[in-house]
Design a protein around this motif. Structure first.
Motif, PDB file in Angstrom:
ATOM      1  N   ILE A  33       0.876  -1.176   0.000  1.00 27.61           N
ATOM      2  CA  ILE A  33       0.000   0.000   0.000  1.00 27.61           C
ATOM      3  C   ILE A  33       0.906   1.216   0.000  1.00 27.61           C
ATOM      4  N   LEU A  34       0.716   2.078  -0.976  1.00 25.88           N
ATOM      5  CA  LEU A  34       1.624   3.203  -1.157  1.00 25.88           C
ATOM      6  C   LEU A  34       0.872   4.525  -1.107  1.00 25.88           C
ATOM      7  N   HIS A  35       1.471   5.480  -0.394  1.00 23.89           N
ATOM      8  CA  HIS A  35       0.928   6.830  -0.395  1.00 23.89           C
ATOM      9  C   HIS A  35       1.983   7.742  -0.995  1.00 23.89           C
ATOM     10  N   GLN A  36       1.661   8.411  -2.091  1.00 20.67           N
ATOM     11  CA  GLN A  36       2.649   9.289  -2.722  1.00 20.67           C
ATOM     12  C   GLN A  36       2.170  10.739  -2.667  1.00 20.67           C
ATOM     13  N   ASP A  37       3.109  11.664  -2.773  1.00 24.86           N
ATOM     14  CA  ASP A  37       2.730  13.082  -2.765  1.00 24.86           C
ATOM     15  C   ASP A  37       2.293  13.516  -4.171  1.00 24.86           C
ATOM     16  N   GLU A  38       2.249  14.834  -4.403  1.00 26.90           N
ATOM     17  CA  GLU A  38       1.644  15.346  -5.650  1.00 26.90           C
ATOM     18  C   GLU A  38       2.632  15.446  -6.814  1.00 26.90           C
ATOM     19  N   ILE A  39       3.901  15.056  -6.578  1.00 23.82           N
ATOM     20  CA  ILE A  39       4.941  15.271  -7.603  1.00 23.82           C
ATOM     21  C   ILE A  39       4.830  14.298  -8.782  1.00 23.82           C
ATOM     22  N   GLY A  40       4.552  13.036  -8.491  1.00 26.78           N
ATOM     23  CA  GLY A  40       4.482  12.028  -9.559  1.00 26.78           C
ATOM     24  C   GLY A  40       5.860  11.478  -9.888  1.00 26.78           C
ATOM     25  N   GLY A  41       5.902  10.382 -10.610  1.00 28.77           N
ATOM     26  CA  GLY A  41       7.167   9.750 -10.963  1.00 28.77           C
ATOM     27  C   GLY A  41       7.067   8.234 -10.972  1.00 28.77           C
ATOM     28  N   LEU A  42       6.003   7.714 -10.318  1.00 28.36           N
ATOM     29  CA  LEU A  42       5.813   6.265 -10.307  1.00 28.36           C
ATOM     30  C   LEU A  42       5.277   5.815 -11.666  1.00 28.36           C
ATOM     31  N   GLN A  43       5.911   4.779 -12.204  1.00 33.13           N
ATOM     32  CA  GLN A  43       5.456   4.231 -13.493  1.00 33.13           C
ATOM     33  C   GLN A  43       5.342   2.718 -13.384  1.00 33.13           C
ATOM     34  N   LEU A  44       4.420   2.140 -14.159  1.00 32.07           N
ATOM     35  CA  LEU A  44       4.298   0.690 -14.152  1.00 32.07           C
ATOM     36  C   LEU A  44       4.208   0.168 -15.578  1.00 32.07           C
ATOM     37  N   VAL A  45       4.491  -1.117 -15.715  1.00 31.71           N
ATOM     38  CA  VAL A  45       4.463  -1.723 -17.050  1.00 31.71           C
ATOM     39  C   VAL A  45       3.058  -2.206 -17.371  1.00 31.71           C
ATOM     40  N   ARG A  46       2.597  -1.844 -18.554  1.00 29.97           N
ATOM     41  CA  ARG A  46       1.310  -2.332 -19.039  1.00 29.97           C
ATOM     42  C   ARG A  46       1.492  -2.622 -20.529  1.00 29.97           C
ATOM     43  N   ASP A  47       1.257  -3.869 -20.939  1.00 29.66           N
ATOM     44  CA  ASP A  47       1.457  -4.294 -22.328  1.00 29.66           C
ATOM     45  C   ASP A  47       2.835  -3.888 -22.846  1.00 29.66           C
ATOM     46  N   GLY A  48       3.832  -4.089 -22.025  1.00 31.05           N
ATOM     47  CA  GLY A  48       5.212  -3.844 -22.465  1.00 31.05           C
ATOM     48  C   GLY A  48       5.617  -2.384 -22.504  1.00 31.05           C
ATOM     49  N   LYS A  49       4.731  -1.479 -22.068  1.00 31.39           N
ATOM     50  CA  LYS A  49       5.072  -0.048 -22.088  1.00 31.39           C
ATOM     51  C   LYS A  49       5.021   0.515 -20.675  1.00 31.39           C
ATOM     52  N   TRP A  50       5.870   1.529 -20.420  1.00 31.27           N
ATOM     53  CA  TRP A  50       5.835   2.179 -19.107  1.00 31.27           C
ATOM     54  C   TRP A  50       4.767   3.252 -19.110  1.00 31.27           C
ATOM     55  N   ILE A  51       3.854   3.178 -18.132  1.00 35.73           N
ATOM     56  CA  ILE A  51       2.866   4.249 -18.023  1.00 35.73           C
ATOM     57  C   ILE A  51       2.936   4.885 -16.634  1.00 35.73           C
ATOM     58  N   SER A  52       2.655   6.200 -16.576  1.00 33.19           N
ATOM     59  CA  SER A  52       2.774   6.940 -15.330  1.00 33.19           C
ATOM     60  C   SER A  52       1.493   6.834 -14.512  1.00 33.19           C
ATOM     61  N   VAL A  53       1.667   6.719 -13.211  1.00 31.87           N
ATOM     62  CA  VAL A  53       0.518   6.732 -12.305  1.00 31.87           C
ATOM     63  C   VAL A  53       0.263   8.189 -11.943  1.00 31.87           C
ATOM     64  N   LYS A  54      -0.946   8.652 -12.238  1.00 34.79           N
ATOM     65  CA  LYS A  54      -1.279  10.051 -11.967  1.00 34.79           C
ATOM     66  C   LYS A  54      -1.281  10.277 -10.452  1.00 34.79           C
ATOM     67  N   PRO A  55      -0.489  11.255  -9.979  1.00 36.84           N
ATOM     68  CA  PRO A  55      -0.445  11.418  -8.521  1.00 36.84           C
ATOM     69  C   PRO A  55      -1.743  11.975  -7.960  1.00 36.84           C
ATOM     70  N   ASN A  56      -2.175  11.413  -6.840  1.00 33.24           N
ATOM     71  CA  ASN A  56      -3.338  11.898  -6.112  1.00 33.24           C
ATOM     72  C   ASN A  56      -3.072  11.669  -4.623  1.00 33.24           C
ATOM     73  N   PRO A  57      -2.639  12.727  -3.922  1.00 34.55           N
ATOM     74  CA  PRO A  57      -2.256  12.559  -2.515  1.00 34.55           C
ATOM     75  C   PRO A  57      -3.399  12.100  -1.621  1.00 34.55           C
ATOM     76  N   GLU A  58      -4.639  12.162  -2.122  1.00 35.40           N
ATOM     77  CA  GLU A  58      -5.758  11.678  -1.307  1.00 35.40           C
ATOM     78  C   GLU A  58      -5.960  10.174  -1.468  1.00 35.40           C
ATOM     79  N   ALA A  59      -5.349   9.615  -2.499  1.00 30.75           N
ATOM     80  CA  ALA A  59      -5.577   8.201  -2.800  1.00 30.75           C
ATOM     81  C   ALA A  59      -4.455   7.330  -2.248  1.00 30.75           C
ATOM     82  N   LEU A  60      -4.729   6.054  -2.162  1.00 32.86           N
ATOM     83  CA  LEU A  60      -3.685   5.084  -1.849  1.00 32.86           C
ATOM     84  C   LEU A  60      -3.541   4.157  -3.047  1.00 32.86           C
ATOM     85  N   ILE A  61      -2.305   3.784  -3.338  1.00 35.42           N
ATOM     86  CA  ILE A  61      -2.049   2.885  -4.460  1.00 35.42           C
ATOM     87  C   ILE A  61      -1.782   1.500  -3.878  1.00 35.42           C
TER      88      ILE A  61
END
Ligand SMILES: O=C(O)CCC(=O)C(=O)O
Ligand SMILES: [Fe+2]
Length: 278
Positions: free
Chosen positions: A163-191
Protein backbone atom coordinates in the motif's frame (compact mmCIF):
# COMPACT_ATOMS: atom_id res chain seq x y z
CA UNK A 1 -13.54 -4.62 -9.23
CA UNK A 2 -10.35 -4.79 -7.19
CA UNK A 3 -9.97 -8.46 -8.08
CA UNK A 4 -10.31 -7.59 -11.76
CA UNK A 5 -7.76 -4.75 -11.46
CA UNK A 6 -5.36 -7.10 -9.64
CA UNK A 7 -5.63 -9.58 -12.50
CA UNK A 8 -5.34 -7.14 -15.35
CA UNK A 9 -3.12 -4.43 -13.93
CA UNK A 10 -1.61 -5.67 -10.67
CA UNK A 11 -2.16 -2.09 -9.51
CA UNK A 12 -5.12 -0.02 -8.45
CA UNK A 13 -5.75 3.29 -6.74
CA UNK A 14 -8.39 3.75 -4.03
CA UNK A 15 -9.85 7.01 -2.82
CA UNK A 16 -12.47 5.83 -0.30
CA UNK A 17 -9.92 3.78 1.66
CA UNK A 18 -11.14 4.77 5.12
CA UNK A 19 -7.78 6.16 6.27
CA UNK A 20 -8.11 9.77 7.31
CA UNK A 21 -6.13 12.48 5.52
CA UNK A 22 -5.00 13.53 8.95
CA UNK A 23 -3.12 10.24 9.50
CA UNK A 24 -1.53 10.44 6.04
CA UNK A 25 -0.53 14.09 6.34
CA UNK A 26 0.93 13.71 9.83
CA UNK A 27 2.96 10.75 8.65
CA UNK A 28 4.26 12.73 5.68
CA UNK A 29 5.20 15.67 7.90
CA UNK A 30 7.16 13.48 10.33
CA UNK A 31 8.84 11.70 7.44
CA UNK A 32 9.96 15.02 5.91
CA UNK A 33 11.37 16.10 9.26
CA UNK A 34 13.28 12.84 9.60
CA UNK A 35 14.90 13.09 6.16
CA UNK A 36 15.97 16.68 6.87
CA UNK A 37 18.28 15.45 9.63
CA UNK A 38 21.99 15.44 8.87
CA UNK A 39 23.37 12.33 7.17
CA UNK A 40 25.34 11.09 10.21
CA UNK A 41 22.21 11.23 12.38
CA UNK A 42 20.21 9.25 9.86
CA UNK A 43 22.98 6.67 9.65
CA UNK A 44 23.05 6.18 13.45
CA UNK A 45 19.57 6.99 14.54
CA UNK A 46 19.53 6.23 18.24
CA UNK A 47 16.43 8.31 18.93
CA UNK A 48 14.21 6.06 16.89
CA UNK A 49 15.60 2.86 18.35
CA UNK A 50 15.64 1.31 14.90
CA UNK A 51 17.58 -1.81 13.95
CA UNK A 52 20.91 -1.29 12.24
CA UNK A 53 20.63 -0.78 8.51
CA UNK A 54 17.14 0.71 8.45
CA UNK A 55 18.47 3.83 6.70
CA UNK A 56 19.45 3.17 3.07
CA UNK A 57 20.50 5.36 0.20
CA UNK A 58 21.45 4.75 -3.42
CA UNK A 59 22.12 1.21 -4.56
CA UNK A 60 25.09 -0.48 -2.84
CA UNK A 61 25.44 -3.04 -5.64
CA UNK A 62 25.38 -0.48 -8.49
CA UNK A 63 28.38 -0.56 -10.82
CA UNK A 64 27.18 2.19 -13.18
CA UNK A 65 24.82 5.19 -13.18
CA UNK A 66 22.06 3.18 -14.88
CA UNK A 67 21.89 0.89 -11.83
CA UNK A 68 21.81 3.66 -9.26
CA UNK A 69 18.60 4.57 -7.48
CA UNK A 70 18.52 8.31 -6.77
CA UNK A 71 16.75 7.99 -3.42
CA UNK A 72 17.07 7.45 0.30
CA UNK A 73 14.78 5.36 2.49
CA UNK A 74 14.00 4.15 5.99
CA UNK A 75 12.97 0.54 6.05
CA UNK A 76 11.23 -0.05 9.38
CA UNK A 77 9.83 -3.40 10.60
CA UNK A 78 6.61 -2.94 12.56
CA UNK A 79 8.21 -4.46 15.66
CA UNK A 80 10.79 -1.66 15.71
CA UNK A 81 7.95 0.83 15.75
CA UNK A 82 6.14 -0.80 18.66
CA UNK A 83 9.42 -1.23 20.61
CA UNK A 84 10.12 2.47 20.36
CA UNK A 85 6.75 3.13 21.99
CA UNK A 86 8.53 2.69 25.36
CA UNK A 87 10.36 5.93 24.55
CA UNK A 88 7.77 7.56 22.35
CA UNK A 89 8.59 10.40 20.00
CA UNK A 90 6.16 12.18 17.71
CA UNK A 91 7.70 10.21 14.86
CA UNK A 92 7.30 6.79 16.50
CA UNK A 93 3.71 7.37 17.65
CA UNK A 94 2.76 8.76 14.22
CA UNK A 95 4.37 5.76 12.52
CA UNK A 96 2.63 3.37 14.92
CA UNK A 97 -0.73 4.91 14.11
CA UNK A 98 -0.03 4.88 10.36
CA UNK A 99 1.21 1.27 10.41
CA UNK A 100 -1.71 -0.16 12.41
CA UNK A 101 -4.30 1.62 10.25
CA UNK A 102 -2.70 0.73 6.93
CA UNK A 103 -2.01 -2.84 8.08
CA UNK A 104 -5.72 -3.31 8.79
CA UNK A 105 -6.53 -2.09 5.27
CA UNK A 106 -3.90 -4.45 3.81
CA UNK A 107 -5.44 -7.41 5.64
CA UNK A 108 -8.93 -6.48 4.49
CA UNK A 109 -7.79 -6.23 0.87
CA UNK A 110 -5.92 -9.56 1.13
CA UNK A 111 -9.07 -11.16 2.53
CA UNK A 112 -11.27 -9.78 -0.27
CA UNK A 113 -8.79 -10.90 -2.93
CA UNK A 114 -8.48 -14.38 -1.42
CA UNK A 115 -12.27 -14.73 -1.10
CA UNK A 116 -12.47 -13.99 -4.79
CA UNK A 117 -10.28 -17.04 -5.29
CA UNK A 118 -12.76 -19.09 -3.26
CA UNK A 119 -10.83 -18.92 0.01
CA UNK A 120 -12.54 -17.93 3.23
CA UNK A 121 -9.81 -18.18 5.80
CA UNK A 122 -7.72 -16.26 8.26
CA UNK A 123 -4.66 -17.30 6.23
CA UNK A 124 -3.12 -13.82 5.86
CA UNK A 125 -3.94 -12.82 9.46
CA UNK A 126 -2.11 -15.94 10.65
CA UNK A 127 1.01 -15.70 8.53
CA UNK A 128 1.52 -11.92 8.16
CA UNK A 129 2.20 -10.74 11.71
CA UNK A 130 3.47 -7.32 12.74
CA UNK A 131 7.04 -8.53 13.16
CA UNK A 132 7.23 -9.60 9.52
CA UNK A 133 5.60 -6.55 7.88
CA UNK A 134 7.33 -3.23 7.40
CA UNK A 135 6.95 0.41 6.49
CA UNK A 136 9.28 2.08 4.02
CA UNK A 137 9.64 5.86 3.89
CA UNK A 138 11.12 7.07 0.62
CA UNK A 139 12.63 10.38 -0.39
CA UNK A 140 13.64 11.14 -3.97
CA UNK A 141 15.79 14.30 -4.07
CA UNK A 142 15.58 16.56 -7.10
CA UNK A 143 17.99 15.12 -9.65
CA UNK A 144 20.05 17.49 -11.81
CA UNK A 145 20.86 14.74 -14.31
CA UNK A 146 17.27 13.54 -14.67
CA UNK A 147 16.11 11.55 -16.67
CA UNK A 148 19.44 9.72 -16.89
CA UNK A 149 18.98 8.02 -13.53
CA UNK A 150 15.95 6.42 -11.87
CA UNK A 151 14.61 7.32 -8.45
CA UNK A 152 14.04 3.61 -8.00
CA UNK A 153 15.15 0.92 -10.45
CA UNK A 154 12.47 -1.23 -12.13
CA UNK A 155 11.40 -4.00 -9.74
CA UNK A 156 8.54 -6.10 -8.47
CA UNK A 157 7.75 -6.17 -4.74
CA UNK A 158 8.71 -9.32 -2.79
CA UNK A 159 5.58 -9.38 -0.61
CA UNK A 160 1.86 -10.22 -0.77
CA UNK A 161 0.74 -6.68 -1.36
CA UNK A 162 1.95 -3.11 -0.97
CA UNK A 163 0.00 0.00 0.00
CA UNK A 164 1.62 3.20 -1.16
CA UNK A 165 0.93 6.83 -0.39
CA UNK A 166 2.65 9.29 -2.72
CA UNK A 167 2.73 13.08 -2.77
CA UNK A 168 1.64 15.35 -5.65
CA UNK A 169 4.94 15.27 -7.60
CA UNK A 170 4.48 12.03 -9.56
CA UNK A 171 7.17 9.75 -10.96
CA UNK A 172 5.81 6.26 -10.31
CA UNK A 173 5.46 4.23 -13.49
CA UNK A 174 4.30 0.69 -14.15
CA UNK A 175 4.46 -1.72 -17.05
CA UNK A 176 1.31 -2.33 -19.04
CA UNK A 177 1.46 -4.29 -22.33
CA UNK A 178 5.21 -3.84 -22.46
CA UNK A 179 5.07 -0.05 -22.09
CA UNK A 180 5.84 2.18 -19.11
CA UNK A 181 2.87 4.25 -18.02
CA UNK A 182 2.77 6.94 -15.33
CA UNK A 183 0.52 6.73 -12.31
CA UNK A 184 -1.28 10.05 -11.97
CA UNK A 185 -0.44 11.42 -8.52
CA UNK A 186 -3.34 11.90 -6.11
CA UNK A 187 -2.26 12.56 -2.52
CA UNK A 188 -5.76 11.68 -1.31
CA UNK A 189 -5.58 8.20 -2.80
CA UNK A 190 -3.69 5.08 -1.85
CA UNK A 191 -2.05 2.88 -4.46
CA UNK A 192 -2.27 -0.85 -3.97
CA UNK A 193 -0.04 -3.24 -5.84
CA UNK A 194 0.15 -7.01 -5.89
CA UNK A 195 3.52 -8.52 -4.88
CA UNK A 196 5.32 -11.70 -5.99
CA UNK A 197 3.91 -13.82 -3.17
CA UNK A 198 0.27 -13.08 -4.04
CA UNK A 199 1.03 -13.91 -7.66
CA UNK A 200 2.45 -17.28 -6.58
CA UNK A 201 -0.37 -17.95 -4.09
CA UNK A 202 -3.05 -17.09 -6.68
CA UNK A 203 -1.26 -19.35 -9.20
CA UNK A 204 -0.59 -16.41 -11.50
CA UNK A 205 -4.12 -14.98 -11.44
CA UNK A 206 -3.13 -11.76 -9.61
CA UNK A 207 -0.14 -10.04 -11.21
CA UNK A 208 2.98 -8.70 -9.57
CA UNK A 209 3.78 -5.92 -12.02
CA UNK A 210 7.13 -4.28 -12.59
CA UNK A 211 7.30 -0.63 -11.54
CA UNK A 212 9.90 2.11 -11.20
CA UNK A 213 10.26 5.73 -10.15
CA UNK A 214 11.61 8.38 -12.51
CA UNK A 215 13.45 11.39 -11.12
CA UNK A 216 12.39 15.02 -11.24
CA UNK A 217 14.87 17.74 -12.20
CA UNK A 218 13.44 20.43 -9.92
CA UNK A 219 11.44 18.90 -7.10
CA UNK A 220 11.99 16.36 -4.36
CA UNK A 221 9.35 13.67 -3.89
CA UNK A 222 8.14 11.62 -0.92
CA UNK A 223 6.27 8.34 -0.67
CA UNK A 224 5.40 5.95 2.14
CA UNK A 225 4.82 2.24 1.60
CA UNK A 226 3.48 -0.60 3.72
CA UNK A 227 4.53 -4.14 2.78
CA UNK A 228 2.38 -7.13 3.78
CA UNK A 229 4.89 -9.95 4.33
CA UNK A 230 4.73 -13.40 5.97
CA UNK A 231 7.33 -14.91 8.34
CA UNK A 232 10.43 -16.34 6.65
CA UNK A 233 9.33 -19.92 7.40
CA UNK A 234 5.98 -19.57 5.65
CA UNK A 235 5.62 -21.93 2.73
CA UNK A 236 4.09 -20.23 -0.29
CA UNK A 237 2.08 -22.53 -2.49
CA UNK A 238 -0.67 -21.92 -4.95
CA UNK A 239 -4.28 -22.10 -3.80
CA UNK A 240 -5.26 -24.43 -6.64
CA UNK A 241 -3.74 -27.13 -8.82
CA UNK A 242 -2.08 -27.66 -11.21
CA UNK A 243 0.40 -25.26 -9.77
CA UNK A 244 2.44 -22.96 -12.00
CA UNK A 245 5.11 -22.47 -9.33
CA UNK A 246 7.06 -24.82 -7.09
CA UNK A 247 6.46 -24.48 -3.37
CA UNK A 248 8.96 -22.28 -1.63
CA UNK A 249 9.43 -20.63 1.72
CA UNK A 250 9.67 -16.86 1.91
CA UNK A 251 13.23 -17.39 3.20
CA UNK A 252 14.17 -19.38 0.07
CA UNK A 253 12.64 -16.71 -2.11
CA UNK A 254 14.59 -13.93 -0.43
CA UNK A 255 17.83 -15.88 -0.53
CA UNK A 256 17.40 -16.55 -4.24
CA UNK A 257 16.69 -12.86 -4.88
CA UNK A 258 19.83 -11.82 -2.97
CA UNK A 259 21.94 -14.40 -4.78
CA UNK A 260 20.69 -13.24 -8.19
CA UNK A 261 21.21 -9.58 -7.38
CA UNK A 262 24.80 -10.36 -6.39
CA UNK A 263 25.47 -12.53 -9.42
CA UNK A 264 23.57 -10.73 -12.20
CA UNK A 265 22.91 -7.28 -10.73
CA UNK A 266 19.11 -7.76 -10.87
CA UNK A 267 16.32 -9.76 -9.30
CA UNK A 268 15.01 -12.69 -11.35
CA UNK A 269 12.15 -13.31 -8.92
CA UNK A 270 9.24 -15.66 -9.54
CA UNK A 271 10.39 -17.16 -12.89
CA UNK A 272 13.07 -18.95 -10.81
CA UNK A 273 10.33 -20.96 -9.13
CA UNK A 274 8.33 -22.03 -12.19
CA UNK A 275 7.50 -25.75 -12.33
CA UNK A 276 9.70 -27.41 -14.88
CA UNK A 277 7.73 -28.23 -17.98
CA UNK A 278 9.11 -31.75 -18.48
O1 LIG B 1 7.90 5.71 -4.38
C1 LIG B 1 7.16 5.05 -5.10
O2 LIG B 1 6.26 5.57 -5.77
C2 LIG B 1 7.36 3.57 -5.26
C3 LIG B 1 8.06 2.91 -4.12
C4 LIG B 1 8.27 1.46 -4.34
O3 LIG B 1 7.99 0.92 -5.37
C5 LIG B 1 8.84 0.63 -3.26
O4 LIG B 1 9.23 1.18 -2.19
O5 LIG B 1 8.90 -0.61 -3.44
FE1 LIG C 1 7.94 -1.25 -5.20
Amino acid sequence: MIAQASQEWGFFQVVNHGISQDVLLKMRKEQMKLFKKPFHEKMNDKQLNLSAGSYRWGTPSATCLQQLSWSEAFHVPLTDISNSIHHPTTLSSTMEHFATTVSELAHNLARILSERMGYKSKYFREICLPHTCYVRMNRYPACPISPQVFGLMPHTDSDFLTILHQDEIGGLQLVRDGKWISVKPNPEALIINIGDLFQAWSNGVYKSVEHRVVTNKAKERFSTAFFLCPSYDTEIRSCFEPSVYKRFTFREFRQQVQEDVKKYGYKVGLPRFLMSTH
